[in-house]
Enzyme design. Structure first.
Site, PDB file in Angstrom:
ATOM      1  N   ASP A   1       0.783  -1.253   0.000  1.00 56.45           N
ATOM      2  CA  ASP A   1       0.000   0.000   0.000  1.00 56.45           C
ATOM      3  C   ASP A   1       0.815   1.302   0.000  1.00 56.45           C
ATOM      4  O   ASP A   1       1.789   1.422   0.744  1.00 56.45           O
ATOM      5  CB  ASP A   1      -0.860   0.100   1.269  1.00 56.45           C
ATOM      6  CG  ASP A   1      -1.577  -1.174   1.621  1.00 56.45           C
ATOM      7  OD1 ASP A   1      -1.501  -2.146   0.869  1.00 56.45           O
ATOM      8  OD2 ASP A   1      -2.222  -1.187   2.686  1.00 56.45           O
TER       9      ASP A   1
ATOM     10  N   GLU B   1     -10.479  -2.330   4.474  1.00 60.28           N
ATOM     11  CA  GLU B   1      -9.115  -1.859   4.717  1.00 60.28           C
ATOM     12  C   GLU B   1      -8.955  -0.451   4.137  1.00 60.28           C
ATOM     13  O   GLU B   1      -9.748  -0.017   3.301  1.00 60.28           O
ATOM     14  CB  GLU B   1      -8.087  -2.801   4.063  1.00 60.28           C
ATOM     15  CG  GLU B   1      -8.152  -4.227   4.627  1.00 60.28           C
ATOM     16  CD  GLU B   1      -7.036  -5.151   4.127  1.00 60.28           C
ATOM     17  OE1 GLU B   1      -6.415  -5.819   4.965  1.00 60.28           O
ATOM     18  OE2 GLU B   1      -6.794  -5.226   2.908  1.00 60.28           O
TER      19      GLU B   1
HETATM   20  C1  FRU Z   1      -3.887  -3.630   2.738  1.00 62.61           C
HETATM   21  C2  FRU Z   1      -3.254  -4.060   4.042  1.00 62.61           C
HETATM   22  C3  FRU Z   1      -3.601  -3.097   5.151  1.00 62.61           C
HETATM   23  C4  FRU Z   1      -2.481  -3.275   6.127  1.00 62.61           C
HETATM   24  C5  FRU Z   1      -1.304  -3.528   5.205  1.00 62.61           C
HETATM   25  C6  FRU Z   1      -0.298  -4.478   5.745  1.00 62.61           C
HETATM   26  O1  FRU Z   1      -3.234  -4.117   1.616  1.00 62.61           O
HETATM   27  O2  FRU Z   1      -3.647  -5.373   4.363  1.00 62.61           O
HETATM   28  O3  FRU Z   1      -4.881  -3.284   5.719  1.00 62.61           O
HETATM   29  O4  FRU Z   1      -2.293  -2.161   6.943  1.00 62.61           O
HETATM   30  O5  FRU Z   1      -1.834  -4.021   3.991  1.00 62.61           O
HETATM   31  O6  FRU Z   1       0.828  -4.527   4.937  1.00 62.61           O
END
Ligand code: FRU
Length: 512
Positions: A50, A232
């Site tokens: 992300d 998320e």
């Molecule tokens: C989304 C996610 C988020 C988390 C991160 C962990 O892709 O699962 O919810 O904070 O990636 O790397």
């Protein structure tokens, strides 16, 4: 995603180094590996997911990102860091945030604390404050549900060095298994900070005067929108309806799995927010992007002229860790500007590349194309895999096949009878790393105008981004062709002549 337990947080602590880009720019092989994006952001090496902490300050766009510096699969998360003055050319910076005793550093946001409400800086030198999720892998292993909490850190040197707040976590957690991805904004009418995070199947909104003490104000969404997977990476922001003074609030929610073409995707809600509570009358589920590869995207904090600039992670948890790259894994989408259009009380959030992307273009071929019913035409070009293809048409019945010398073909097109646009990557290149990678991707296009509309396709080595009618309908997908596509076959599937006006193929200059 479903997190991997068993990777020791301590194994990664303090043993990471990343070379700033300037040490590498003289190397001719820099950013030339197979599948390496030429005009999209990707890390020099290792795993990225992300985008995080996107914030603009003093002429600089910061991009932080979920980063694991020791492998090309997901692992103990750090925040990688890069900066840009134009959202197009990026300079890599050293890792900004490392895991600590409270856990890995998961996704979150960064704000400029102009009034120094946190007391971390001064009004003359306002701090950057990052708000992120701590994920304690050891805690997850115990089977309890208290291992995700929210922490903050600040920087007084524009993001070069960071100090974690000694009072962390600032939002604790006793029993919510998925409790993460805080996005913070300043709400000017109420003169307080608002933090949005996700808790499994809904969003929670908190407020604060100082970024350290947070009060839970409301929740949204347990009974709204898509729920095929965990919520998320939320984002909450106001935006003006194009051509009017009406203001609405947008709530972005990424969801995994449960996207329209499988796996990860980002839905949005248009509604109202009064400083503590988000409400919407929206019934239909709306998606930012219908392709398989645009996830966890959020917008810049503090961008100039109140612009809403979005960047997403160009991958999908279905196969993100298996794609056939070796040195690094995955890239970001092009930065895209949001605009909100209203039509008979229905709102659509458009997303379209920021204007600076146009400056990378060099037009190589320009023509008007007319193809009789059921006919076809073939355009040759040396490298469609680093190019923009753009035209205007009124037709909703055509097929585009990008082909190479290895008999690989990426197919896309519009089907009038079904009112759909599709991408077919079944034969597009390497697909065998994941079952279903070649599945047909479809996007409903019920509200395309009857007047000529634009089709804009941006291809970059291992990705394609398709913007229809300037961002009304968007699809983003990864692809892994062995060789560049060099021929484009255009087929008219309709009964009338297919007219493509202002048809252009442009080379897009590399940014590295
Ligand atoms: C989304 C996610 C988020 C988390 C991160 C962990 O892709 O699962 O919810 O904070 O990636 O790397």
């Amino acid at each position: 995603m479903v997190f991997f337990i068993g990777i020791s947080m301590l194994s990664c602590k303090n043993k990471t180094t990343v070379k700033p880009a300037e040490t590498n720019t003289t190397l001719t092989e820099y950013y030339t590996e197979p599948f390496r994006p030429q005009y999209h952001f990707s890390p020099e090496e290792k795993w990225m997911n992300d985008p995080n902490g996107m914030v603009y300050k003093d002429g600089v766009y910061h991009l932080f990102y979920q980063y694991y510096p020791d492998d090309i699969v997901w692992g103990p998360m750090h925040w990688g860091h890069a900066v840009s003055k134009n959202l197009v050319h990026w300079k890599h910076k050293p890792i900004a945030l490392f895991p600590d005793r409270l856990g890995y550093i998961f996704s979150g946001s960064t704000v400029v604390d102009y009034n120094n409400t946190s007391g971390f800086g001064t009004v003359e030198n306002p701090p950057l404050v990052a708000i992120f999720t701590y994920h304690l892998a050891e805690g997850e292993k115990t089977g309890k549900n208290d291992f995700q909490t929210q922490g903050i850190a600040y920087s007084l040197d524009n993001g070069d060095t960071w100090v974690k707040y000694e009072g962390n976590p600032v939002i604790g957690n006793k029993d919510i298994r998925d409790f993460r991805d805080p996005k913070v904004i300043w709400h000017e009418p109420s003169k307080h900070w608002v933090l949005t995070l996700v808790a499994g199947n809904h969003a929670k909104f908190y407020t604060s005067e100082n970024l350290k003490e947070w009060d839970l104000m409301s929740e949204f969404g347990a009974d709204k929108g898509a729920h095929g997977g965990v919520w998320e990476c939320p984002d909450l922001f106001p935006i003006k309806v194009s051509g009017s003074d009406e203001e609405k609030w947008v709530l972005l929610i990424s969801i995994n799995p449960g996207a329209p073409n499988g796996g990860s995707g980002t839905q949005y809600f248009i509604g109202d927010f009064d400083g503590t509570k988000f409400e919407t009358s929206q019934q239909e589920t709306k998606w930012i992007d219908w392709g398989t590869d645009n996830y966890a995207g959020v917008t810049y904090s503090n961008a100039p002229n109140n612009e809403r600039i979005f960047i997403g992670w160009m991958s999908n948890w279905n196969y993100a860790q298996k794609t056939p790259t070796l040195k690094w894994r995955s890239a970001m989408t092009l930065p895209r500007k949001f605009s909100l259009k209203k039509n008979n009380d229905d709102f659509t959030l458009y997303n379209y590349p920021v204007e600076n992307v146009d400056k990378l273009k060099k037009v190589q071929l320009k023509k008007e194309i007319a193809i009789p019913s059921k006919g076809s035409d073939v355009i040759s070009y040396e490298n469609f895999n680093q190019a923009e293809i753009r035209f205007k048409t009124t037709s909703k019945d055509f097929k585009l096949s990008f082909m190479n010398e290895s008999d690989e073909v990426l197919v896309m097109g519009a089907l009038a009878a079904k009112q759909k646009f599709f991408i077919d990557r079944q034969k597009s290149g390497v697909i065998d790393f994941q079952d279903g990678f070649g599945n047909l991707q479809q996007m409903p296009i019920p509200n395309l105008p009857n007047a000529p509309y634009e089709v804009r396709i941006l291809m970059d080595k291992s990705s394609v981004e398709i913007f229809i009618n300037e961002g009304q309908y968007v699809m983003t997908a990864q692809l892994f062709p062995i060789k560049s596509y060099t021929r484009l076959k255009i087929e008219n599937l309709g009964v009338d002549a297919l007219l493509l006006s202002d048809f252009e193929v442009s080379k897009v200059k590399g940014i590295w």
